[in-house]
Every structure is written in C-alpha cells, then in structure tokens.
Design a protein around this motif. Sequence first.
Motif, short mmCIF file in Angstrom:
data_model
loop_
_atom_site.label_atom_id
_atom_site.label_comp_id
_atom_site.label_asym_id
_atom_site.label_seq_id
_atom_site.Cartn_x
_atom_site.Cartn_y
_atom_site.Cartn_z
N SER A 89 6.91 115.75 -48.88
CA SER A 89 6.09 116.08 -50.09
C SER A 89 4.77 117.17 -49.53
CB SER A 89 5.48 114.96 -50.95
OG SER A 89 4.57 114.03 -49.93
N LYS A 90 4.41 117.73 -50.49
CA LYS A 90 3.15 118.57 -50.21
C LYS A 90 2.58 118.80 -51.72
CE LYS A 90 1.91 123.06 -48.79
NZ LYS A 90 2.11 124.35 -48.18
N GLN A 91 1.12 118.66 -51.53
CA GLN A 91 0.50 118.74 -52.73
C GLN A 91 -0.29 119.98 -52.70
OE1 GLN A 91 -1.70 115.30 -53.57
NE2 GLN A 91 0.09 114.03 -54.13
N VAL A 115 1.73 118.84 -45.41
CA VAL A 115 2.96 118.47 -45.39
C VAL A 115 2.87 116.92 -45.08
CG1 VAL A 115 5.18 118.54 -45.16
CG2 VAL A 115 4.08 120.61 -45.56
N ALA A 116 3.58 116.09 -46.08
CA ALA A 116 3.76 114.61 -45.43
C ALA A 116 5.18 114.29 -45.59
CB ALA A 116 2.93 113.92 -46.65
N ASN A 117 5.47 113.52 -44.55
CA ASN A 117 6.85 113.32 -44.27
C ASN A 117 7.13 111.62 -44.26
OD1 ASN A 117 7.97 115.64 -43.83
ND2 ASN A 117 7.47 115.90 -41.66
N SER A 118 8.01 111.35 -45.13
CA SER A 118 7.98 109.64 -45.34
C SER A 118 9.49 109.27 -44.95
CB SER A 118 7.42 109.29 -46.73
OG SER A 118 7.73 107.73 -46.77
N TYR A 119 9.39 108.43 -43.88
CA TYR A 119 10.85 107.87 -43.63
C TYR A 119 11.01 106.28 -44.04
CZ TYR A 119 10.80 112.37 -41.13
OH TYR A 119 10.87 113.65 -40.85
#
Length: 171
Positions: free
Chosen positions: A21-23, A28-32
Amino acid sequence: RAAAAAGLAATVSGSGQAQRSKQDGSAVANSYNLGFDARWEPDIFGANHYGLAASAAALQASAATLGGTQVSVAAEVARDYIDLRGAQARLAIARDNLANQLGTLEITNWRVQAGMSTSLEQQQAITAAEQAAAQLPVLEASVAQLGHALAVLCGQSPAALDALLAPPQAI
C-alpha cells in the motif's frame, strides 16, 4: 473408502497473504501474513477405523455386484445366441416346409385338372400351404429380435451384428 481413510490422518492447512500500500506522499508499506494450521483427532473409540472397515466392505460388495452383473450379461448373451441359432433353424425348416407344401399344391392342382383328385383335396393343400407361409413372418421377426438383443447386449447398434449372425450356423 479413500474418504473414510482420510478421516484417520491429520489435517494440515496453510494460508498466505501479501499486501502493498501507498498513501499520498508517504513511503510504500509492505505487509505479509502467513498462517499454518494442523489438526488431528485421536480415534479413541475406533469410530473412524470402523468407518474405514465399513467402506472397505462396501467396496468389496460393489466389486461382487459388478462381477455378478457381468456374469448375468454373459449368460444372457449365451442364451440369446442359442435362441437365435434355434430360431434360424426353425425358420429354415419352415421355409423348406413351405416349399414342400407348394409342391404338394402344384401336384394336387394337376391331379384335380386330370380328374384324379377332388376340390376338397385341393382346398386342403391350399390351406396347408397358407398355414406354412403364415409361420414365416413370426419366425423372421423372432430372428431379427434376437439379433438386435445380442447387438445391444454387446454394446452395439441393433443392426451391427446382422452380417455376422445372418448365416445360419449350428449352435
């Protein structure tokens, strides 16, 4: 049986998820996310084992039913084949009988013309020839019906075996 055997084994499941996601104006944020689940239920009272044994018995019963059905179909094929050859023999005899009756009628007609026989004997010869001729369609239908039955039992179209079965042969 395989479904019943699966109840005796452990159940394992896994899941995975990835999100990016990117606001506005931010990095940029990555989530796993990973998940794992394992489950096994001990068969303390043997219900699953008895279920497996019942499924195996049902499988054997189905195999025996299949074998019985195959024997029944083979017996029906043999019976229809024997009946077909018998009907062909009866048809050949009926045709010979008709030829003999027609010959007798011809002789009787000559005798009536010569004054050596009566019209009663001529009518009896006509009746015998007509009775012999009347048997042919019934026997021909029987031969055709048995030939079609054999073809269907063998998984063929009704007229598929006509060329093979048409020549009369001994049983």
